[in-house]
Design an enzyme around this catalytic site. Sequence first.
Site, short mmCIF file in Angstrom:
data_model
loop_
_atom_site.label_atom_id
_atom_site.label_comp_id
_atom_site.label_asym_id
_atom_site.label_seq_id
_atom_site.Cartn_x
_atom_site.Cartn_y
_atom_site.Cartn_z
N SER A 190 -3.32 11.03 -2.02
CA SER A 190 -3.27 10.85 -0.55
C SER A 190 -3.82 12.08 0.17
O SER A 190 -3.21 12.59 1.11
CB SER A 190 -1.84 10.53 -0.08
OG SER A 190 -1.33 9.38 -0.71
N PRO A 191 -5.00 12.57 -0.25
CA PRO A 191 -5.53 13.79 0.35
C PRO A 191 -5.97 13.61 1.79
O PRO A 191 -6.13 14.59 2.51
CB PRO A 191 -6.73 14.13 -0.55
CG PRO A 191 -7.17 12.81 -1.08
CD PRO A 191 -5.91 12.01 -1.27
N LEU A 192 -6.15 12.34 2.19
CA LEU A 192 -6.49 12.06 3.58
C LEU A 192 -5.24 11.63 4.35
O LEU A 192 -5.34 10.97 5.39
CB LEU A 192 -7.55 10.95 3.65
CG LEU A 192 -8.91 11.32 3.05
CD1 LEU A 192 -9.81 10.09 2.93
CD2 LEU A 192 -9.59 12.40 3.89
N GLY A 193 -4.07 12.00 3.83
CA GLY A 193 -2.83 11.62 4.52
C GLY A 193 -2.73 10.12 4.70
O GLY A 193 -2.35 9.64 5.76
N ARG A 194 -3.11 9.37 3.64
CA ARG A 194 -3.10 7.90 3.66
C ARG A 194 -3.93 7.35 4.82
O ARG A 194 -3.61 6.33 5.42
CB ARG A 194 -1.67 7.36 3.73
CG ARG A 194 -0.81 7.87 2.57
CD ARG A 194 0.63 7.39 2.64
NE ARG A 194 1.48 8.18 1.79
CZ ARG A 194 1.70 7.93 0.49
NH1 ARG A 194 1.15 6.90 -0.07
NH2 ARG A 194 2.49 8.72 -0.21
N GLY A 195 -4.95 8.08 5.16
CA GLY A 195 -5.89 7.62 6.20
C GLY A 195 -5.71 8.32 7.53
O GLY A 195 -6.64 8.39 8.33
N TYR A 209 -0.12 -0.30 -9.94
CA TYR A 209 -0.98 -0.79 -8.86
C TYR A 209 -1.38 -2.23 -9.16
O TYR A 209 -2.25 -2.51 -9.97
CB TYR A 209 -2.24 0.07 -8.69
CG TYR A 209 -2.01 1.53 -8.43
CD1 TYR A 209 -0.81 2.00 -7.93
CD2 TYR A 209 -3.01 2.46 -8.68
CE1 TYR A 209 -0.60 3.35 -7.69
CE2 TYR A 209 -2.82 3.81 -8.44
CZ TYR A 209 -1.62 4.25 -7.95
OH TYR A 209 -1.42 5.59 -7.73
N HIS A 213 14.29 12.98 -22.21
CA HIS A 213 13.38 11.87 -21.91
C HIS A 213 11.96 12.41 -21.75
O HIS A 213 10.99 11.85 -22.26
CB HIS A 213 13.82 11.15 -20.64
CG HIS A 213 12.93 10.02 -20.27
ND1 HIS A 213 12.86 8.86 -21.01
CD2 HIS A 213 12.04 9.88 -19.27
CE1 HIS A 213 11.97 8.04 -20.47
NE2 HIS A 213 11.45 8.65 -19.41
N1 LIG Z 1 0.78 9.41 -8.07
C1 LIG Z 1 1.21 8.78 -6.99
O1 LIG Z 1 2.41 8.64 -6.75
C2 LIG Z 1 0.20 8.26 -6.00
C3 LIG Z 1 0.64 7.78 -4.76
C4 LIG Z 1 -0.31 7.32 -3.86
C5 LIG Z 1 -1.66 7.34 -4.19
N2 LIG Z 1 -2.06 7.79 -5.41
C6 LIG Z 1 -3.50 7.84 -5.77
O2 LIG Z 1 -4.22 8.60 -4.79
C7 LIG Z 1 -5.29 7.82 -4.27
C8 LIG Z 1 -5.53 8.17 -2.81
O3 LIG Z 1 -4.34 8.09 -2.06
P1 LIG Z 1 -4.10 7.07 -0.85
O4 LIG Z 1 -4.96 5.88 -0.98
O5 LIG Z 1 -2.63 6.89 -0.76
O6 LIG Z 1 -4.47 7.93 0.43
P2 LIG Z 1 -5.77 8.62 1.01
O7 LIG Z 1 -6.82 8.71 0.00
O8 LIG Z 1 -5.29 9.84 1.67
O9 LIG Z 1 -6.19 7.60 2.17
C9 LIG Z 1 -6.64 6.31 1.89
C10 LIG Z 1 -6.68 5.55 3.20
O10 LIG Z 1 -7.62 6.18 4.08
C11 LIG Z 1 -8.63 5.27 4.50
N3 LIG Z 1 -9.88 6.05 4.43
C12 LIG Z 1 -10.43 6.62 3.34
N4 LIG Z 1 -11.55 7.30 3.67
C13 LIG Z 1 -11.69 7.18 5.00
C14 LIG Z 1 -12.63 7.66 5.94
N5 LIG Z 1 -13.64 8.44 5.56
N6 LIG Z 1 -12.47 7.32 7.25
C15 LIG Z 1 -11.44 6.54 7.66
N7 LIG Z 1 -10.51 6.06 6.80
C16 LIG Z 1 -10.63 6.36 5.49
C17 LIG Z 1 -8.58 4.13 3.51
O11 LIG Z 1 -8.87 2.92 4.17
P3 LIG Z 1 -10.12 2.01 3.76
O12 LIG Z 1 -9.86 1.48 2.42
O13 LIG Z 1 -10.12 0.98 4.83
O14 LIG Z 1 -11.31 2.93 3.83
C18 LIG Z 1 -7.11 4.13 3.06
O15 LIG Z 1 -6.33 3.35 3.94
C19 LIG Z 1 -4.85 6.38 -4.49
O16 LIG Z 1 -5.96 5.50 -4.51
C20 LIG Z 1 -4.15 6.45 -5.82
O17 LIG Z 1 -5.10 6.38 -6.87
C21 LIG Z 1 -1.15 8.27 -6.31
#
Ligand SMILES: NC(=O)c1ccc[n+]([C@@H]2O[C@H](COP(=O)([O-])OP(=O)(O)OC[C@H]3O[C@@H](n4cnc5c(N)ncnc54)[C@H](OP(=O)(O)O)[C@@H]3O)[C@@H](O)[C@H]2O)c1
Length: 301
Positions: A176-181, A57, A104
Amino acid sequence: MQKRKLGKSNLEVSAVGLGCMGLSFGHGPAVDKQQGISLIRAAVERGVTFFDTAEVYGPFTNEELVGEALAPFRDRVVIATKFGWKIDPRAERRPAALDSRPEHIEDVAGAVKDLIQQGKVRHFGLSEAGAKTIRCAHAVQPVTAVQSEYSFWYRNPEKEVLPTLEELGIGFVPFSPLGRGFLTGKINENTAFDSSDFRTQLPRFTPEARKVNQAVMDLLNNIAQRKKTTPARIALAWILAQKPWIVPIPGTTKLHRLEENLGAADIRLTPDDLREVESAASEITVQGARYPQHMEQMSGR
Ligand SMILES: NC(=O)c1ccc[n+]([C@@H]2O[C@H](COP(=O)([O-])OP(=O)(O)OC[C@H]3O[C@@H](n4cnc5c(N)ncnc54)[C@H](OP(=O)(O)O)[C@@H]3O)[C@@H](O)[C@H]2O)c1
């Protein structure tokens, strides 16, 4: 904030963690450093003790941000970080390589085991690993938690990964528990993403897919209205209701959304609610793959 234990380990963290990726990477331009530090510290003040970052990141800048923000609270919080991508800072898009051969995996588990023995790392986790890889790694160094995408609209881990984790007593951290927003209801077919936003590359986020996938939001909105809460909280509460050893890590750059998301820990979905959701969800087909094919092939499954 309630706490949860990740599997049978003694690692106890807040029931909802904070994904820090979006502060530096993936969802458009990085936020100002002080703003990022303030948000992370606001989460600590509200009882969050689990923070997710990764080398990739930024690359590197998110780990530095998280490290600086949490330095004063280091004895009170758990930081999860990840490595494993080949990072070429010159590449515009980083087509990275993974290596999932058993030897690996045993190398990696063995290396982390050494770091744990040296006291530099507390626990071993894997991200996006399939059941076979989890078993293989767990045999070398017990795995505390596995992090994979899991949400109301991406339920693949239910097939093999969750049963394997339950059997082995390993915790689960849905990313991505919020489906990436999308599952918050704040994204629709007209939403414009910055060109650096990773979602522009995802089949599930084409305008056509977003239009069709509003059916998922209709369902979440209905439940949210009935429970007098928001769809984002329902999406997280649904995850929390699946198993007591699951800890989602929603990401946000905004304080009011952080507060909204943390409120999910107080929402109770009853077995009747869950059955109703299950039956309504089975009528919906989500459109668009979560990742483009070349990326899905790199996943460890
Ligand atoms: N291991 C992996 O391959 C992997 C891949 C992806 C992510 N991750 C981890 O998982 C974490 C979360 O995943 P993610 O960021 O992909 O997706 P997410 O948590 O499902 O969604 C984040 C998105 O939702 C928006 N959001 C959050 N809360 C909200 C709310 N209450 N109302 C409206 N919009 C909201 C955020 O925008 P705003 O910032 O504008 O609020 C952001 O664009 C990441 O930060 C990372 O640490 C891991």
